[in-house]
Design a protein around this motif. Structure first.
Motif, short mmCIF file in Angstrom:
data_model
loop_
_atom_site.label_atom_id
_atom_site.label_comp_id
_atom_site.label_asym_id
_atom_site.label_seq_id
_atom_site.Cartn_x
_atom_site.Cartn_y
_atom_site.Cartn_z
N MET A 31 39.08 7.82 -44.58
CA MET A 31 40.34 7.50 -43.88
C MET A 31 40.04 6.84 -42.53
O MET A 31 39.09 7.18 -41.86
CB MET A 31 41.15 8.78 -43.66
N SER A 32 40.93 5.92 -42.15
CA SER A 32 40.76 5.20 -40.90
C SER A 32 41.13 6.07 -39.71
O SER A 32 41.99 6.93 -39.80
CB SER A 32 41.65 3.94 -40.92
N GLU A 33 40.47 5.85 -38.59
CA GLU A 33 40.80 6.57 -37.36
C GLU A 33 41.80 5.80 -36.51
O GLU A 33 42.27 6.31 -35.51
CB GLU A 33 39.53 6.86 -36.56
N THR A 34 42.11 4.55 -36.89
CA THR A 34 42.93 3.71 -36.03
C THR A 34 44.29 3.39 -36.62
O THR A 34 45.13 2.86 -35.93
CB THR A 34 42.19 2.39 -35.72
N SER A 35 44.53 3.68 -37.89
CA SER A 35 45.80 3.32 -38.50
C SER A 35 46.32 4.46 -39.38
O SER A 35 46.16 4.44 -40.59
CB SER A 35 45.66 2.04 -39.32
N PRO A 36 46.94 5.47 -38.78
CA PRO A 36 47.46 6.59 -39.57
C PRO A 36 48.44 6.15 -40.66
O PRO A 36 48.45 6.72 -41.75
CB PRO A 36 48.15 7.46 -38.53
N ALA A 37 49.26 5.14 -40.36
CA ALA A 37 50.24 4.69 -41.36
C ALA A 37 49.53 4.15 -42.61
O ALA A 37 49.96 4.41 -43.74
CB ALA A 37 51.15 3.62 -40.76
N LEU A 38 48.45 3.40 -42.41
CA LEU A 38 47.70 2.88 -43.55
C LEU A 38 47.01 4.01 -44.31
O LEU A 38 46.87 3.96 -45.53
CB LEU A 38 46.67 1.85 -43.09
N ASP A 39 46.58 5.06 -43.58
CA ASP A 39 45.99 6.22 -44.25
C ASP A 39 47.01 6.90 -45.15
O ASP A 39 46.69 7.30 -46.27
CB ASP A 39 45.47 7.22 -43.21
N VAL A 40 48.25 7.05 -44.65
CA VAL A 40 49.30 7.66 -45.46
C VAL A 40 49.57 6.82 -46.70
O VAL A 40 49.69 7.34 -47.82
CB VAL A 40 50.59 7.84 -44.63
N ARG A 41 49.63 5.51 -46.53
CA ARG A 41 49.90 4.63 -47.67
C ARG A 41 48.76 4.70 -48.69
O ARG A 41 49.01 4.70 -49.91
CB ARG A 41 50.11 3.20 -47.19
N ALA A 42 47.54 4.78 -48.21
CA ALA A 42 46.40 4.88 -49.12
C ALA A 42 46.45 6.18 -49.92
O ALA A 42 46.19 6.19 -51.13
CB ALA A 42 45.09 4.80 -48.33
N PHE A 43 46.80 7.27 -49.24
CA PHE A 43 46.93 8.55 -49.96
C PHE A 43 48.06 8.49 -50.98
O PHE A 43 47.92 8.99 -52.10
CB PHE A 43 47.17 9.69 -48.98
N ASN A 44 49.18 7.88 -50.61
CA ASN A 44 50.30 7.76 -51.54
C ASN A 44 49.89 6.99 -52.80
O ASN A 44 50.26 7.37 -53.92
CB ASN A 44 51.49 7.08 -50.87
N ARG A 45 49.13 5.90 -52.62
CA ARG A 45 48.68 5.12 -53.78
C ARG A 45 47.77 5.96 -54.67
O ARG A 45 47.87 5.94 -55.90
CB ARG A 45 47.98 3.85 -53.33
N PHE A 46 46.85 6.70 -54.03
CA PHE A 46 45.94 7.56 -54.79
C PHE A 46 46.72 8.60 -55.58
O PHE A 46 46.49 8.79 -56.78
CB PHE A 46 44.96 8.25 -53.84
#
Length: 312
Positions: free
Chosen positions: A1-16
């Motif tokens: 997970m990225s340390e600089t973009s929490p929103a992108l981390d959430v989206r990545a988890f949602n896709r997974f």
């Protein structure tokens, strides 16, 4: 997970996760139903009778889309309707007999799919995953804890108390089967000696899911078994790992205090061990005082046994 973009981390988890649970498939596995159709059937199986508007709001679905879903399910003979008891302009929906028959295998398959997901995990891994799920829900829906009921035990609940104490305390503290045997004896004594109005057991449950337990019983002399007047005993406080942090443990402990005051007890005693730091914090917050501790060996472990007391 990225340390600089929490929103992108959430989206990545949602896709997974949507891929992992098969949300993107046109139909549920081994079923002729889409996920939205199955979700509507689940709501009607558990919360009917309910209006179409309430269903749309609960599932956050567009009213037009919900109307099409319901029309399709009704055409298959899966829905029944009834008049609203206080508003003749509204119609309430529920499952028909055919709808209940169609939902039953869907429900079993959903449980089987969840069990298959958990099967490869060790007990600590499973508990960690369920704890993470519960914490996500409690953070995004802070009112989730209020949906937990504290109810009397139903058939099967005491067996669950024994099983979960054995499993949880073995996994987290290394206690052996002698501890599970002790819990079984406590549950048997609760049934054999039960005094309505003076003793109680509560199961913390969210719908059909059990989250925890506690008992409040008459304290007895360990040698003679005779009651100790004015003294109650708190026993078998348990929280499933994924239910911790929701305030359920605090509610269970407070329920014992309120019941004991109403029953006319003067104080509550409990026995615990120093390693149970989360439980000890709950007791201290409720006003219990540590009055005795002693090193010992029990259930396969070196332990420090403690006695705590709450004056009512």
């Amino acid at each position: 997970m990225s340390e600089t973009s929490p929103a992108l981390d959430v989206r990545a988890f949602n896709r997974f996760y949507t891929r992992r649970i098969g949300v993107l498939a046109p139909k549920l596995s081994d079923s002729d139903f889409t996920l939205p159709e199955a979700r509507v059937l689940w709501e009607l199986a558990h919360h009917a009778p309910v209006s179409a508007a309430a269903l749309s709001k609960s599932l956050q679905l567009d009213a037009g889309y919900m109307s099409r879903l319901l029309r399709g399910l009704k055409a298959r003979g899966l829905l029944a309707s009834q008049a609203h008891p206080s508003d003749g302009r509204q119609t309430l929906l529920k499952l028909s007999a055919a709808g209940r028959r169609a939902f039953a295998p869907l429900d079993r398959q959903g449980t089987a799919n969840a069990e298959a997901m958990l099967a490869p995990l060790s007990v600590p891994q499973r508990d960690a995953m369920l704890d993470a799920m519960s914490r996500i829900q409690s953070l995004l829906e802070p009112d989730a804890a209020t949906a937990v009921d504290l109810r009397p035990p139903l058939p099967g609940d005491l067996g669950w108390i024994v099983e979960r104490h054995g499993a949880v305390y073995a996994a987290e503290y290394g206690l052996d089967q002698r501890f599970e045997a002790l819990v079984a004896r406590i549950c048997a004594d609760f049934v054999d000696r039960f005094q309505p109005g003076r003793e109680a057991c509560w199961i913390a449950a969210r719908g059909p899911q059990r989250l925890g337990s506690v008992m409040l019983v008459q304290a007895r002399d360990e040698a003679s078994g005779e009651p100790r007047p004015g003294i109650a005993k708190l026993r078998l406080l348990l929280l499933e790992p994924h239910a911790r942090g929701l305030g359920v443990g605090k509610r269970l402990v407070r329920q014992c205090s309120d019941f004991a005051r109403t029953a006319g007890y003067e104080r509550i005693e409990l026995w615990t061990q120093s390693a149970l730091t989360a439980a000890r914090a709950l007791y201290a917050a409720e006003g219990y005082r540590l009055v005795h501790s002693a090193a010992g060996h029990g259930f396969g472990q070196d332990v420090i046994n403690e006695t705590w007391v709450l004056t009512l």
